[in-house]
Design a protein around this motif. Structure first.
Motif, PDB file in Angstrom:
ATOM      1  N   VAL A   8      69.407  25.507  68.447  1.00 45.62           N
ATOM      2  CA  VAL A   8      70.286  26.165  67.474  1.00 45.62           C
ATOM      3  C   VAL A   8      69.474  27.133  66.610  1.00 45.62           C
ATOM      4  O   VAL A   8      69.873  28.273  66.372  1.00 45.62           O
ATOM      5  N   ALA A   9      68.292  26.689  66.168  1.00 47.34           N
ATOM      6  CA  ALA A   9      67.450  27.542  65.309  1.00 47.34           C
ATOM      7  C   ALA A   9      67.072  28.826  66.053  1.00 47.34           C
ATOM      8  O   ALA A   9      67.120  29.929  65.482  1.00 47.34           O
TER       9      ALA A   9
ATOM     10  N   ILE B  86      68.172  38.529  63.688  1.00 42.71           N
ATOM     11  CA  ILE B  86      67.303  39.709  63.911  1.00 42.71           C
ATOM     12  C   ILE B  86      68.164  40.848  64.467  1.00 42.71           C
ATOM     13  O   ILE B  86      68.079  41.998  64.034  1.00 42.71           O
ATOM     14  N   SER B  87      69.026  40.517  65.416  1.00 47.24           N
ATOM     15  CA  SER B  87      69.889  41.531  66.013  1.00 47.24           C
ATOM     16  C   SER B  87      70.825  42.159  64.977  1.00 47.24           C
ATOM     17  O   SER B  87      71.028  43.380  64.960  1.00 47.24           O
ATOM     18  N   VAL B  88      71.366  41.322  64.092  1.00 41.65           N
ATOM     19  CA  VAL B  88      72.272  41.841  63.049  1.00 41.65           C
ATOM     20  C   VAL B  88      71.515  42.825  62.160  1.00 41.65           C
ATOM     21  O   VAL B  88      71.983  43.920  61.872  1.00 41.65           O
TER      22      VAL B  88
ATOM     23  N   LEU C 129      64.541  34.910  56.603  1.00 43.15           N
ATOM     24  CA  LEU C 129      63.275  35.057  57.330  1.00 43.15           C
ATOM     25  C   LEU C 129      63.310  36.223  58.324  1.00 43.15           C
ATOM     26  O   LEU C 129      62.301  36.878  58.583  1.00 43.15           O
ATOM     27  N   SER C 130      64.492  36.471  58.867  1.00 47.44           N
ATOM     28  CA  SER C 130      64.602  37.424  59.975  1.00 47.44           C
ATOM     29  C   SER C 130      64.095  38.815  59.606  1.00 47.44           C
ATOM     30  O   SER C 130      63.634  39.553  60.463  1.00 47.44           O
ATOM     31  N   LYS C 131      64.152  39.150  58.308  1.00 43.99           N
ATOM     32  CA  LYS C 131      63.728  40.517  57.924  1.00 43.99           C
ATOM     33  C   LYS C 131      62.235  40.751  58.169  1.00 43.99           C
ATOM     34  O   LYS C 131      61.771  41.870  58.231  1.00 43.99           O
TER      35      LYS C 131
ATOM     36  N   HIS D 277      57.956  28.813  58.323  1.00 41.49           N
ATOM     37  CA  HIS D 277      58.355  27.494  58.817  1.00 41.49           C
ATOM     38  C   HIS D 277      59.877  27.412  58.840  1.00 41.49           C
ATOM     39  O   HIS D 277      60.533  27.676  57.833  1.00 41.49           O
ATOM     40  N   ILE D 278      60.453  27.083  59.998  1.00 39.63           N
ATOM     41  CA  ILE D 278      61.890  26.765  60.047  1.00 39.63           C
ATOM     42  C   ILE D 278      61.950  25.252  60.199  1.00 39.63           C
ATOM     43  O   ILE D 278      61.477  24.697  61.200  1.00 39.63           O
TER      44      ILE D 278
END
Ligand code: M6R
Length: 604
Positions: free
Chosen positions: A574-575, A583-585, A456-458, A556-557
């Motif tokens: 935690v989520a 996101i940082s990675v 999702l982070s992308k 949705h997470i």
């Protein structure tokens, strides 16, 4: 957190043990010790404080030829950090080091005391060595005595035991606490609670399973499983990279610390979360006498823990509670009343702004309490009382496990105050205790949730900003989620009360505004859902974190359905941590050492 090392061989035993302990220092400890059996003589050294103190004490000590030795760094749980309580613990002619907790130690101690055994320390560990010697008197066979000892221990442990009768053996047992054995050549073995301690010494290691016990000698290693069946070691090559070993195979310290939350919180609860009540043996009975208000003061993440817990102090303990940002509080010329308990919260215990407010409160004659992760830090030394959060050393600048342990302590403290003030019914107290007990399980990272967040982070690498929204205790959690993202992604993020968006920020809503919405099932569900709906109607991009599916969200997470809102709180925490991490990675940032930030802010 405690560390264990052991060595059997011909090298300089003292050096091997001390070097191993040095590598485990990062875990945090408050005393250390070693026991060495060389040429039929035991030599024991213990010291409180840093390892340097132990190194100083052993300066003159040398070994010659073959010998065995065990060592330990102790992080106090049962009994204060004194030399007597430091490991190794002794019987008449045996020594033991132990990580974990022996849950039935009181029963065993009682039985042994009746049999005439004298105890020196306040620890649970000491029963192990006395129990071993008690059985040895009847069997004359050290291994049988050790086996019987292990069978009678309840709880979690990693144990190394040495005895004069078997000068070429180290006995070991593992259940619930990590332990491994390493080797590099014949007639030599290393033990450690983490492989960092044996990198550079051992070439291959075997990781023990829960229930394993046995011994090593010059000639052999014998391992038995919980049912007493013998098994063979599974030797694996050991990494030679200390830094990556310290990260335990994770990409970043922050990631490792997120995954560690389940175990460190279990430590936080230890000895405090009891069958039918909360106990803080470090607090004086009178601390809450004549107290009518609690004032919580902190910075950054610790401030968010303060704010979140204020909901619990008022709702559960029914005590008036106010929360202050330390840098603001210092100069606002506050009115301080003596019926207020002044509580500072700090991971490091050294944050300049928070420390100054503690001094102000003391000068005004208030009772003070520090909730802190670092023993002997300035705040712990200065406050009238302190509660250690037991997170172990936190390396990532972005605080994760420190927050989880602060929240656990503060939640327990709210229940402790409620017990004292008689402001909680037995049933509600039981419900909270039962929920607290589930925390270590709740905090275990669900690999499929992590993978979902990674994917999702992308979608969240651009846009004109993030709003993290939540209601009630989920509002401070939203603030914390936004702070995490800001710190390591350098994207603009704000935490906001869900119900407050319509009073201004909703003007920003468009598809490029990312909203991370906390939607707990067990607290103000309908109200929060309406607030999210207001944003979705204005086409904001919405990612909902919830156990419920919300059809109007873009993403949705999913968290597991839970019966209590505090379980949802910790799971969402935690989520949020994983979301900022991923996101940082993706943005290629330095996750552990973000730009412009320091781990401990000792300037104003
Ligand atoms: O050591 P402290 O808890 O007193 O530190 C307070 C803040 O500096 C700290 O929480 C900071 O906000 C963290 N980098 C948050 O991740």
């Amino acid at each position: 957190m405690c560390g264990i090392v052991g060595y059997l061989g011909e090298k300089n035993i003292k050096e091997v043990l001390l070097n191993g302990l040095k590598e485990l220092e990062y875990r945090g400890y408050d005393s250390a010790g070693i026991a060495v059996l060389n040429n039929d003589r035991f030599s024991i050294f213990k010291a409180v404080g840093k390892l340097e103190n132990l190194i100083e004490k052993t300066k003159e000590f040398q070994t010659q030829g073959f010998g065995i030795g065990i060592g330990h760094t102790r992080w106090a749980t049962h009994g204060k950090p004194t030399e007597i309580n430091a490991h190794p613990h002794t019987g008449e002619e045996s020594y033991v080091v132990h990580n974990g907790i022996i849950e039935n130690y009181a029963i065993l101690k009682n039985m042994l005391t009746k049999a005439g055994v004298k105890f020196l320390s306040q620890t649970d560990t000491e029963v192990i060595v006395h129990l071993f010697e008690y059985y040895k008197k009847n069997t004359q066979n050290s291994f049988e005595a050790f086996e019987k000892t292990v069978q009678n221990l309840e709880g979690a442990y990693a144990i190394l035991l040495v005895t004069k009768d078997a000068p070429d053996r180290i006995f070991f047992a593992k259940k619930g606490s990590p332990l491994l054995v390493g080797k590099s050549k014949e007639q030599e073995f290393y033990f450690a609670s983490s492989d960092t301690a044996v990198i550079g010494e051992a070439k291959e290691v075997h990781y023990f399973d829960d229930g394993d016990y046995g011994y090593v000698s010059k000639e052999e290693i014998r391992i038995f499983d919980a049912s007493g069946k013998e098994k063979q070691p599974h030797w694996q090559p050991l990494s030679t990279n200390k830094l990556s070993a310290q990260k335990g195979g994770f990409r970043f310290f922050m990631e490792k610390e997120i995954y560690e939350q389940a175990t460190v919180v279990a430590d936080t609860l230890l000895g405090r979360l009891l069958e039918d009540h909360i106990a803080f043996e470090e607090l004086d009975e009178t601390l809450f006498d004549q107290i009518n208000e609690i004032k919580l003061c902190a910075c950054g993440t610790s401030y968010h823990a303060a704010l979140a817990s204020s909901y619990l102090f008022e709702r559960v303990a029914k005590v008036r509670t106010s929360v202050e940002i330390a840098s603001e509080f210092r100069y606002k010329e506050p009115l301080l009343c003596k019926d207020t308990l002044f509580v500072v919260i700090s991971q490091s215990g050294e944050t300049a702004d928070t420390l100054e407010t503690l001094k102000m409160a003391k000068a005004a004659g208030l009772k003070t309490l520090a909730i802190c992760n670092v023993d002997n830090s300035s705040m712990v030394r200065l406050a009238d009382a302190s509660i250690l959060t037991r997170a172990g050393i936190e390396k990532g600048v972005a605080s994760t496990k420190a927050f989880a342990t602060q929240m656990s302590v503060l939640w327990m403290l709210s229940l402790f105050v409620a017990q004292k003030q008689n402001s909680i019914t037995k049933e509600v107290l039981q419900e909270h205790l039962q929920t607290l007990r589930t925390l270590p399980k709740i905090l275990e990272v669900n690999p499929s949730m992590h993978e979902r967040i990674r994917r999702l982070s992308k979608r969240y690498l651009h846009g004109h900003g993030f709003f993290f929204i939540g209601r009630d205790i989920f509002f401070p959690l939203a603030l914390e989620g936004a702070l995490k993202l800001k710190e390591i992604s350098y994207l603009h993020a704000e935490g906001y009360p869900s119900g407050e968006m319509k009073h201004g920020p909703i003007a920003l809503a468009d598809p490029e505004l990312f909203t991370i919405a906390l939607l707990p099932k067990n607290l103000l569900f309908e109200k929060s859902r309406s607030n999210i709906e207001e944003l979705s109607a204005r086409d904001a991009t919405i990612c909902v974190i919830s156990s419920e599916v919300y059809e109007k969200a873009d993403d949705h997470i999913s968290i597991a359905p839970q019966p209590h809102y505090m379980q949802e709180f910790f799971e969402m925490m935690v989520a949020l941590q994983l979301l900022s991490l991923e996101i940082s990675v993706r943005l290629g940032n330095d996750v552990d050492m973000p730009r412009n930030l320091a781990k401990s802010v000792t300037v104003e």
